[in-house]
Each structure stands twice: as structure tokens, then as C-alpha cells.
Design a protein around this motif. Structure first.
Motif, mmCIF file in Angstrom:
data_model
loop_
_atom_site.group_PDB
_atom_site.id
_atom_site.type_symbol
_atom_site.label_atom_id
_atom_site.label_comp_id
_atom_site.label_asym_id
_atom_site.label_seq_id
_atom_site.Cartn_x
_atom_site.Cartn_y
_atom_site.Cartn_z
ATOM 1 N N SER A 1 -46.242 5.815 20.505
ATOM 2 C CA SER A 1 -46.437 6.526 21.767
ATOM 3 C C SER A 1 -47.653 7.438 21.646
ATOM 4 O O SER A 1 -48.193 7.633 20.561
ATOM 5 C CB SER A 1 -45.201 7.359 22.078
ATOM 6 N N ASP B 1 -47.716 14.308 27.616
ATOM 7 C CA ASP B 1 -46.715 14.950 28.458
ATOM 8 C C ASP B 1 -46.346 16.306 27.880
ATOM 9 O O ASP B 1 -46.451 16.515 26.674
ATOM 10 C CB ASP B 1 -45.465 14.066 28.523
ATOM 11 N N VAL C 1 -44.105 16.551 24.792
ATOM 12 C CA VAL C 1 -44.790 16.060 23.598
ATOM 13 C C VAL C 1 -45.896 17.037 23.205
ATOM 14 O O VAL C 1 -46.134 17.300 22.023
ATOM 15 C CB VAL C 1 -45.375 14.658 23.866
ATOM 16 N N GLN C 2 -46.553 17.605 24.220
ATOM 17 C CA GLN C 2 -47.589 18.602 23.965
ATOM 18 C C GLN C 2 -47.028 19.744 23.122
ATOM 19 O O GLN C 2 -47.661 20.203 22.171
ATOM 20 C CB GLN C 2 -48.108 19.140 25.300
#
Lengths: 328, 337
Positions: free
Chosen positions: B167, B197, B200-201
Motif C-alpha cells: 500500500s 491517507d 496512514v500519515q
């Protein structure tokens, strides 16, 4: 609610139908937007928010197709219309604003020509009248000296100005519904506020319903009246924007909001949701969020939750608000 | 190595101009002058060991150009970049150049574009080691790669897979592992989380902070996202059309922004917790850097501009704890926030 909502989606399912398998990209999505209301649709990449917008406009490309549910505009079903009728609905009754203004404008035509063409396709007016409308519209979206810029090409404008032109195009037939898919993501932060403010004001004046699709919770908080949070193809929480932002009920929304870095305070570590969203072909049994959820209970692993009243205006698809759990 | 108080990286009156003129014949026929884009127009800053200095600004302000100058990818038009006491762009000897390349690395925005799709992750991460000739023997390289994968939160087995199997967030972890493989002490991070996103950031930003703490890294952190910059930085430089308009410690900048442009930026960020629905949207747009306005480049958009601002370029002056380039601030014409 007594009046017929402008947009009503009921139990929508979109699947990618392949030869040997079907992937469910959107499942059981229901929502309503009233005239003049802005509904924010928020979620991370792959959650199905853009696909929901595409399904409404009838622009799904095979192998994606609607396999269940229905979509109504002003009470009339639009998901099963023949192509010709649908083309009329699109543009005339549904206006669309995409993320990248450069791809939604034809680089070879002046913006004036594109506006006049769009207006005359949908409304029966003379070309002089259409030109007058177009110039007026360009003025309304805040283009300086609209008469002079009428014959300019898209490349002669900055990104923000182009997005204003796209908004003018979306609004030129006075649509009942405007779908704005990440309208400010490609723009600088000082331009973003101008564009969302403009979109909101114009749609409120015209009583158009707005579906605002974005990954940015900040944009939602400032622009939307209500918000729906999507995760892995389902709406996991829906409610008034203030309630959802200040007291999110679904563990995913809670994690999502907590992981946003804030201007006013700095933390040593940001809160994070462990893991990532599962791919469509590999959704877990039960609640799709349960492998990442810190508050998981037994039922989450077995049965997918439906939307349940969680507090005031908010409903959440989470067993924490289920009848049995609430009693404990 | 001799430890001194000198900064790790120092930019001295750094500038980069790009010639964006039409071809010679067109210019001659159309009587067009040369057109020069002043991407970076004389900036000074320094970064200490273990520190994060951030560049923030809108598209076209020159922040990425500074990053490219810092890693030696492009040569400055004037001024100098001094890394650990040595002018980066005057390295003559190969060994010196190699040393510099080992010690300074870069992470890009788009982890889809910055990884070779045909290479296994293991090969990608080992490449700097190989090119710089840092480790001998397959075993040593393999052990180092496994260690790096674990350091960024992946498993050694992931090394045998290809980038497309990961990902976006995981790919950015791979980019970080590659940057770390040569044991650098300075990393340029150019919008490292802008294509990720938010959930995830948060993971990547936390990872970068942990690595900084454990390995004593210095970061030049480039981003348009003010909230991310606030989370990550010790000090921040706000750029506008190739120049700094304000340089200050992070907390100072966010609690007491001085320059009108900084205020505009902070005001424009939509904040989920405190929506300012009926606020005044910012005025106008960033002008073209090819034809910047005379005087203070920000004056056409500035609510506090006066005739002096349109004639005289403001210089960076100390104000509070930081530096501000604004006539209105200097003359104390600005209303208090």
C-alpha cells in the motif's frame, strides 16, 4: 422530514462483476440530501466515496454496476434510466465538479464556448442569451472581468480560477444536485477556502443539494451540514457535522479524527489506527473494521453491524451501540 | 569526527534562477526579452544536528527547489550550501562527493513513482549500500536490509516482494528504509505524507519522529500542510515567491504569527475542531514567479500594504524570537492578534 429529499439513495450496492468472481465495492449505502443542504462524504482512499458519486451520475464503467438498491432525484428513479434520458439528467439536473479542473475543461476551446455549449445543450436559449448567462455566471463565481476573460483558454488561468470556471459549468443549467468530488484537493490552502465558500454560497442560493466528497475532515467541518463517513464500501457513521466531528461515535471515525495533526496543539505522537483498510477482495467477516478496532467485541467478528442510533443525531454501524451491548 | 557547534547544513544567500525563455529565434522574431524564473531568491538558514527545519508555502514558492539544492541535485545560481563545513557544490574529489551523498538522503512525495517497480524491495533498499560500496559480502548486505526493514515496521520477508504488492504507506516505509540504508545524518523530506491517507500519515509521521530520536537525524521537512509541519518541526521558514517572509520556532510561529502571509495561511487551514464557517476567505492568489510584484512580493494580497511595501523589498529582521520580512511589522502597523 416531510418534503421529498432532492437526492435519496436506498440500500445501494455496487459490484465489480468479473467472470469468476464479484467484488462488492459499495454495500448497503443509504442517504438523503435535502434541497440546499451540503452532505459531506468522507473516507480514505478505496472507501468507495468517489464510486458512490459515479453511481449517482450513471457513469459507472463495466465491470462495475449497480446490483441492488435505487437512486432517486426529486422522488424519481434515475438509476435505471435509458442512456439518452440519463444524459439529460446529467448536466441539466446533476452538476459535477471534479478534483482536477484541467481535466474537466477542454484545452482546445475557450471557456466561453464551453459554457455557451453547455447552456444551449440543456436550456433552449439563443446563443446571444446563452452568452449573457455565461458572462453573468462567470461574474458570480468571482472571475475578474468576466466579459474580457470569456474568450480565454483554460491554460491561461490559474488552478483556482479554473476551478471557478468548472463550478460555473456545473451550475450553468441550475442543477438540483451538485456532486463535488475533492473539489479543493489540487488547490493551495489559501485558495481552498475561497472555492468551498463559493460552492456553498451558490448552491444555497439556488437551493441545490450538494454531495461533497473529500478525504479532508477540515473541509467537511467548514462546509458540510451533515457528514457520512465511509469505510470499506459502507457508511459507518452519519450525522450532523458538529456532532460527528466533536463526538464521533464509531471507533473508526474516532481514530480518523484523532490522527489528524492539529494546528493549535502539538503532541509528541499522533494517535494512529493500526494497520490499513483491507482490499475489497479480502474483507473480513463481520464488521470490516474489527481487525483494526481497539474496542472489538465478540459479535463484531461474526456479524456485520447496520446503522444504529448512537447519540443525538448520529447513527453508527457499530455493535457497541447494539441493543444487547447497551444493556450491559 | 570533530564535534563542533557549527550547523550541519547552512544555506548562505542561496539562490536558483531558471531560464524559461522562448527559444532564441522566437525571441528574436517576436522581440521578446529573456524570461527568468527566480525560484529561490537569496535565502539563509541553518539546521543543527538532530533538528527539524521545515519549509512551508504554497505551490511555486520554491520549497522543493531548496530541497533539490540541498541534496546537490541542482547547482545554485548564487550563494552556497555548506554541509558540515564544506561547500556542497564545490566538491571536486570523488571521495568527498561520495561522503556527501552518503550523509544526505531524500524522501519524495510519491512512493509510487520513486521506487523501481521491477526491483524487489530488498534490491531497492540495498542499492545505496552497493553504489556507495559500504558493505562487503552478500550476507552483510542482507543482514543490514533485514535490520532496516524491521526498523521501518516491515518484516524481513517483505524484502522479496515487489513495490506493487504494498500500500502507499508501506511504500513510503520502503522509501524511508532506502534513505536510511547508508546511515545518513541528514534527510530531505519533500512532502513525504502528502499522497497518504490521514490515518496512514499519522503512522509515517510517528515513524519519522521515532527514527529521528533514535538515530539523531536532522530533517529538512518540506510541506504545504501547516498542521503536519507544526507536528514535526523545531523551526519553520515560511516561503513566498522564493523568499522567506518569516522564520521562527514552531510553537512561536503558530501561537504568534507575525507576517501577514503567515497569518493568512494559518487562517485558511480548515480545522475540523474549530470550523470558522463565516470567515473572510483569503484575498487573491499567488502571482507568477516569472513576473513577481515589485517591492514586497506579498503586497498585492496584503491587507496592510502601503506605498512603501510596493516599492521597497523588506529584509528579514529579528522580531520576537524569529525573523520577519515585513515593513508593517517593523513599523508596528500590524494589529495584534
Amino acid at each position: 422530514m416531510t418534503a421529498v429529499p432532492t437526492l435519496e439513495i436506498e440500500d445501494l450496492r455496487v459490484e465489480f462483476v468479473g467472470r469468476d468472481r464479484r467484488l462488492t465495492a459499495i454495500d448497503g449505502v443509504s442517504l438523503q440530501i435535502a434541497a440546499g443542504e451540503v452532505l459531506g462524504l468522507v473516507g480514505e482512499s478505496g472507501a468507495g466515496k468517489s464510486l458512490t458519486g459515479t453511481a449517482i451520475t450513471g457513469l459507472l464503467e463495466p465491470p462495475a454496476r449497480i446490483t441492488r438498491g435505487c437512486i432517486r432525484l426529486d422522488g424519481r428513479r434515475i438509476d435505471n434510466l435509458p442512456d439518452a434520458d440519463l444524459r439529460h439528467v446529467r448536466g441539466r439536473e446533476i452538476g459535477v465538479v471534479f478534483q482536477d479542473p484541467l481535466t474537466s475543461l477542454n484545452p482546445l476551446y475557450t471557456i466561453g464556448r464551453q459554457l455557451v455549449e453547455t447552456i444551449r445543450t440543456h436550456i433552449d436559449v439563443s446563443s446571444a442569451e446563452a452568452r449573457g448567462r455565461a458572462v453573468h455566471l462567470l461574474g458570480q463565481v468571482g472571475l475578474p472581468e468576466p466579459g474580457k476573460r470569456f474568450d480565454s483558454f483554460p491554460h491561461e488561468f490559474s488552478g483556482g480560477m479554473r476551478q471557478r470556471v468548472v463550478i460555473a459549468l456545473a451550475l450553468c443549467a441550475n442543477p438540483r444536485l451538485v456532486i463535488a468530488d475533492e473539489p479543493t484537493t489540487a488547490l493551495d490552502v489559501s485558495i481552498q477556502a475561497q472555492i468551498t465558500g463559493l460552492l456553498k454560497r451558490l448552491c444555497r442560493e439556488r437551493r441545490s443539494a450538494v454531495l461533497l466528497i473529500t478525504h479532508d475532515m477540515g473541509v467537511i467541518a467548514e462546509t458540510a451540514d451533515r457528514v457520512a463517513v465511509m469505510y470499506a464500501g459502507r457508511i459507518v457513521e452519519i450525522g450532523h457535522v458538529r456532532d460527528v466531528v466533536h463526538s464521533p461515535m464509531h471507533p473508526y471515525t474516532q481514530g480518523l479524527i484523532a490522527s489528524i495533526p492539529r494546528l493549535e496543539r502539538r503532541t509528541d505522537r499522533l494517535l494512529q489506527i493500526r494497520g490499513t483498510m483491507p482490499p475489497l477482495g479480502d474483507l473480513p467477516v463481520g464488521c470490516a473494521f474489527h481487525p483494526r478496532c481497539a474496542q472489538v467485541i465478540e459479535r463484531c467478528r461474526e456479524q456485520a453491524p447496520h446503522l444504529m442510533r448512537a447519540s443525538g443525531t448520529t447513527t453508527a454501524a457499530c455493535w457497541l451501540y447494539g441493543p444487547c451491548h447497551a444493556e450491559n | 569526527m570533530l564535534r563542533t557547534d557549527r550547523p550541519l547544513l547552512e544555506a548562505r544567500n542561496l539562490g536558483k534562477y531558471f531560464d524559461v525563455s522562448q527559444p532564441w529565434l522566437t525571441r528574436l522574431l517576436e522581440r521578446e526579452p529573456r524570461r527568468i524564473l527566480k525560484a529561490v531568491d537569496g535565502i539563509d538558514f541553518n539546521i543543527a544536528r538532530g533538528e527539524t527545519f521545515s519549509l512551508v508555502g504554497e505551490s511555486g514558492c520554491g520549497k522543493t527547489t531548496v530541497g533539490r539544492l540541498a541534496v546537490g541535485q541542482i547547482v545554485p545560481t548564487f550563494g552556497a550550501l555548506v554541509f558540515d563545513g564544506v561547500d556542497v557544490h564545490r566538491l571536486r574529489q570523488r571521495t568527498e562527493q561520495r561522503q556527501f551523498r552518503r550523509r544526505i538522503q531524500i524522501i519524495f512525495q510519491d512512493p509510487y513513482a520513486s521506487l523501481n517497480p521491477r526491483w524487489r524491495v530488498r534490491e531497492t533498499i540495498a542499492e545505496p549500500l552497493r553504489v556507495l560500496g559500504m558493505l562487503n559480502g552478500r550476507r552483510a548486505v542482507r543482514e543490514r536490509v533485514d535490520e532496516l526493514l524491521q526498523q521501518v515496521g516491515l518484516s524481513p520477508e517483505d524484502g522479496t516482494r515487489y513495490p506493487h504488492e504494498f500500500s502507499g504507506g508501506q511504500r513510503q516505509r520502503i522509501s524511508i528504509a532506502r534513505a536510511l540504508s547508508a546511515k545518513p545524518d541528514f534527510i530531505v523530506c519533500d512532502e513525504p505524507t502528502s499522497s497518504l491517507d490521514v490515518s496512514v500519515q499519522a503512522q509515517i509521521l510517528n515513524l519519522m519522529k521515532d527514527l529521528q530520536r533514535n538515530l539523531g537525524l536532522a530533517y529538512l521537512f518540506i510541506s504545504h500542510n501547516l498542521a503536519v509541519v507544526h507536528q514535526m518541526s523545531d523551526r519553520i521558514g515560511v516561503m513566498y515567491l522564493g523568499r522567506f517572509c518569516e522564520v521562527a520556532a514552531a510553537d512561536e510561529l503558530f501561537s504568534r504569527p507575525r507576517h501577514p502571509y503567515t497569518r493568512l495561511l494559518l487562517d485558511a487551514v480548515p480545522d475540523p475542531a474549530a470550523p470558522r464557517r463565516e470567515r473572510e476567505p483569503a484575498l487573491g492568489e499567488v502571482p507568477s514567479p516569472i513576473n513577481p510584484p515589485a517591492g514586497c512580493p506579498f503586497h498585492p494580497r496584503c491587507p496592510f500594504a502601503d506605498p512603501r511595501c510596493s516599492n521597497e523589498v523588506p529584509r528579514l529582521r529579528p522580531d520576537g524570537g524569529g525573523l520577519v520580512a515585513c515593513h508593517a511589522v517593523e513599523e508596528k502597523r500590524l494589529p495584534r492578534l
